[in-house]
Enzyme design. Sequence first.
Site, PDB file in Angstrom:
ATOM      1  N   HIS A  37       0.838  -1.208   0.000  1.00 34.26           N
ATOM      2  CA  HIS A  37       0.000   0.000   0.000  1.00 34.26           C
ATOM      3  C   HIS A  37       0.872   1.258   0.000  1.00 34.26           C
ATOM      4  CE1 HIS A  37      -2.812  -2.936   2.012  1.00 34.26           C
ATOM      5  NE2 HIS A  37      -3.621  -2.416   1.112  1.00 34.26           N
ATOM      6  N   MET A 184       2.738  -9.269  -1.363  1.00 29.87           N
ATOM      7  CA  MET A 184       2.210  -8.763  -0.092  1.00 29.87           C
ATOM      8  C   MET A 184       0.691  -8.673  -0.164  1.00 29.87           C
ATOM      9  SD  MET A 184       4.816  -5.964   1.358  1.00 29.87           S
ATOM     10  CE  MET A 184       6.511  -6.431   1.653  1.00 29.87           C
TER      11      MET A 184
END
Length: 281
Positions: A37, A184
């Site tokens: 992110h 991830m």
Amino acid sequence: MEIFRTINGLRGCVQAWRQTGAKVGFVPTMGFLHDGHLSLVRRAQSHADRCVVSIFVNPTQFGQAADLDAYPRNEARDLDMLEAQGVDAVFIPEVNEIYAPGDETIVETTRLANILHGQVRPGHYRGVASVVTRLFNIVQPDVAVFGEKDYQQLQVIRRMVRDLHMPIEIIGGPTVREADGLAMSSRNVRLTDADRAAAVVLSRALDAAEAVATTGGTVESIRAVIQDTIDAEPRATLTGLDTVHHSDLTEMSGSLGAPLAVMISAQFSDILLIDQRVIQP
Ligand code: PAF
């Protein structure tokens, strides 16, 4: 960093920035942030003067209530990470703020949402398009960044923005990986130790696919090597393998005449993981 929980609060802030001529970047998230992110945030920051991140676990994109309840959350940690990354504003609405009582409007890319991974998770991409439209209308960004990991989601958003004439530039962010290659994901923390170790098979399968392509392999031989690699890992069950044209997501076959998007989904106990790679001809 300012934190807003209401639409009016966030709109006021963004309007004030606009009056100074600032370009606004936006990264929508469902929270439980990781380095993947943050790499999207950095991308938004490099394309805009101000950066807004939303944290909203969107109920309309979950098929089963159990999945929604199990979705990991840690708001305090997320806020610390965003502040350290230099984010200007975070939008953390309650469900009622986004979907007011009586809300009945859906947004759906009718073909792209219902093929490939959309068949495994019916209604998922409709929920994504419906919430992203609402978030775009609230934030009104110039630029928005989405991870390439959910490659179909990125194409759904691109098509929606094009079809609905939304004046927003959509930018894809490359997948960020753990040291062993596992993409991830907020779901990784829910894997058992044994499943976590096994999950590396996804990126290994994509490496094997790329190796086949570099020696002139066909789409069929790429599919076969992925299937064999994942079948060799007893903890993994391959639930989806899509080999499609990189932009319109139509099926490809034979020798590679265009970039091939390979999308894999696999189940490890009750956790579904996805990974993807675009393989050049
Ligand atoms: O990719 C996600 O995290 C979600 O699908 C998104 C884009 C934030 C919409 O809820």
